[in-house]
Design a protein around this motif. Structure first.
Motif, PDB file in Angstrom:
ATOM      1  N   SER A 176       0.914  -1.330   0.043  1.00 30.88           N
ATOM      2  CA  SER A 176      -0.127   0.113  -0.075  1.00 30.88           C
ATOM      3  C   SER A 176       1.030   1.152   0.062  1.00 30.88           C
ATOM      4  N   LYS A 177       2.147   1.212  -0.153  1.00 34.90           N
ATOM      5  CA  LYS A 177       3.037   2.318  -0.419  1.00 34.90           C
ATOM      6  C   LYS A 177       3.325   2.934   0.984  1.00 34.90           C
ATOM      7  N   HIS A 178       2.881   2.447   2.107  1.00 32.28           N
ATOM      8  CA  HIS A 178       3.181   3.080   3.375  1.00 32.28           C
ATOM      9  C   HIS A 178       4.639   3.030   3.924  1.00 32.28           C
ATOM     10  N   VAL A 179       4.874   1.964   3.702  1.00 29.13           N
ATOM     11  CA  VAL A 179       6.348   1.239   4.190  1.00 29.13           C
ATOM     12  C   VAL A 179       7.281   1.115   2.890  1.00 29.13           C
ATOM     13  N   LEU A 180       8.737   1.682   3.199  1.00 23.90           N
ATOM     14  CA  LEU A 180       9.593   1.357   2.258  1.00 23.90           C
ATOM     15  C   LEU A 180      10.600   0.313   2.653  1.00 23.90           C
ATOM     16  N   LYS A 181      10.836  -0.634   1.746  1.00 27.94           N
ATOM     17  CA  LYS A 181      11.817  -1.823   2.059  1.00 27.94           C
ATOM     18  C   LYS A 181      13.223  -1.444   1.438  1.00 27.94           C
ATOM     19  N   GLN A 182      14.210  -1.482   2.181  1.00 25.19           N
ATOM     20  CA  GLN A 182      15.560  -1.124   1.674  1.00 25.19           C
ATOM     21  C   GLN A 182      16.617  -2.109   1.848  1.00 25.19           C
ATOM     22  N   ALA A 183      17.133  -2.871   0.951  1.00 24.71           N
ATOM     23  CA  ALA A 183      18.009  -3.899   0.718  1.00 24.71           C
ATOM     24  C   ALA A 183      19.108  -3.478   0.280  1.00 24.71           C
ATOM     25  N   LEU A 184      20.166  -2.974   1.167  1.00 26.44           N
ATOM     26  CA  LEU A 184      21.390  -2.530   1.246  1.00 26.44           C
ATOM     27  C   LEU A 184      22.598  -3.468   0.879  1.00 26.44           C
ATOM     28  N   LYS A 185      23.480  -3.355  -0.058  1.00 27.76           N
ATOM     29  CA  LYS A 185      24.596  -4.617  -0.132  1.00 27.76           C
ATOM     30  C   LYS A 185      25.244  -4.760   1.052  1.00 27.76           C
ATOM     31  N   GLY A 186      25.330  -6.010   1.787  1.00 27.31           N
ATOM     32  CA  GLY A 186      26.301  -6.250   2.708  1.00 27.31           C
ATOM     33  C   GLY A 186      25.577  -5.903   4.081  1.00 27.31           C
ATOM     34  N   GLN A 187      24.322  -5.411   4.141  1.00 27.45           N
ATOM     35  CA  GLN A 187      23.562  -5.196   5.225  1.00 27.45           C
ATOM     36  C   GLN A 187      22.183  -5.749   5.354  1.00 27.45           C
ATOM     37  N   LEU A 188      21.583  -5.888   6.574  1.00 24.65           N
ATOM     38  CA  LEU A 188      20.268  -6.167   6.594  1.00 24.65           C
ATOM     39  C   LEU A 188      19.135  -5.458   6.228  1.00 24.65           C
ATOM     40  N   THR A 189      18.193  -6.126   5.570  1.00 24.86           N
ATOM     41  CA  THR A 189      17.260  -5.386   5.020  1.00 24.86           C
ATOM     42  C   THR A 189      16.452  -4.357   5.959  1.00 24.86           C
ATOM     43  N   MET A 190      16.072  -3.168   5.739  1.00 28.79           N
ATOM     44  CA  MET A 190      15.769  -2.163   6.754  1.00 28.79           C
ATOM     45  C   MET A 190      14.137  -1.960   6.159  1.00 28.79           C
ATOM     46  N   TYR A 191      13.177  -1.677   7.106  1.00 31.34           N
ATOM     47  CA  TYR A 191      11.912  -1.364   6.792  1.00 31.34           C
ATOM     48  C   TYR A 191      11.572   0.030   7.395  1.00 31.34           C
ATOM     49  N   GLN A 192      11.222   1.109   6.750  1.00 31.33           N
ATOM     50  CA  GLN A 192      10.831   2.477   7.227  1.00 31.33           C
ATOM     51  C   GLN A 192       9.523   2.923   6.637  1.00 31.33           C
ATOM     52  N   LEU A 193       8.878   3.882   7.510  1.00 37.19           N
ATOM     53  CA  LEU A 193       7.646   4.412   6.941  1.00 37.19           C
ATOM     54  C   LEU A 193       8.234   5.217   5.780  1.00 37.19           C
ATOM     55  N   ASN A 194       7.532   5.241   4.621  1.00 36.69           N
ATOM     56  CA  ASN A 194       7.717   5.821   3.365  1.00 36.69           C
ATOM     57  C   ASN A 194       8.042   7.361   3.370  1.00 36.69           C
TER      58      ASN A 194
END
Length: 201
Positions: A176-194
């Motif tokens: 629903s575009k409320h949260v942004l998923k960020q998968a950075l190289k060499g790091q754990l995936t982060m979840y944050q409000l868009n």
């Protein structure tokens, strides 16, 4: 004489009907072979049973060890680079004690985030089912505290909900575009409000 002759065929018939031992020997041999096969199979079954008993005893000891370990060792917090460095130097730092300079105050959201508004845009499950609503509110309240976001494990731990429930909520929030998923190289995936919908500074 005639009476004795009349009895002779009947006596011969009775003698022919009596089975001989030789005719039974072959059948008894077959029965013996079957019983021998059954005996071998019973021995194999007994060996399998003994193996299962040994496995059960060994696995029971393993579970007892896990239970004893979990009840006797309680980590107040996860070790970080600082605590490992202090441990190497023989220093013990209590949880919550910082040896570094005070951190600057983190970013904050610039607009008020309404949980009810977000819930109204989610599927019916998160608008009508009480348990799903409660899990979703806990996830949103946790994300609202930290604009930089969380890893999945930290989010579930901070929100105090099962990780699979956190995953279920995040899936709908990302869709629903409320949260942004960020998968950075060499790091754990982060979840944050868009950040595009919920800016912070």
């Amino acid at each position: 004489m005639s009476a004795s002759r009349a009895l002779q065929p009947h006596q011969q018939t009775q003698e022919e009907e009596v089975p001989s031992f030789d005719s039974l020997a072959e059948k008894l041999t077959v029965v013996g072979d079957y019983l021998g096969t059954i005996n071998e199979q019973m021995e194999e079954l007994n060996q399998s049973n003994e193996s299962l008993i040994r496995l059960n005893n060994a696995f029971g000891a393993f579970l007892f060890g896990l239970t004893s370990h979990s009840s006797s060792v309680k980590w107040a917090h996860l070790p970080d680079k600082g605590s490992l460095h202090h441990a190497a130097q023989g220093r013990v730092v209590k949880p919550g004690t910082s040896t570094s300079a005070p951190k600057k105050q983190g970013r904050r959201f610039t607009t008020k985030i309404s949980l009810e508004t977000i819930l109204s845009e989610l599927p019916r499950q998160f608008r009508e089912d009480t348990d799903s609503i409660n899990y979703m509110k806990k996830v949103l309240k946790t994300l609202r505290r930290q604009p930089d976001g969380y890893t999945l494990g930290n989010l579930a731990k901070t929100a105090e909900i099962p990780q699979h429930k956190a995953t279920e909520c995040l899936k709908e929030l990302i869709h629903s575009k409320h949260v942004l998923k960020q998968a950075l190289k060499g790091q754990l995936t982060m979840y944050q409000l868009n950040p595009n919908r919920y800016p912070s500074k």
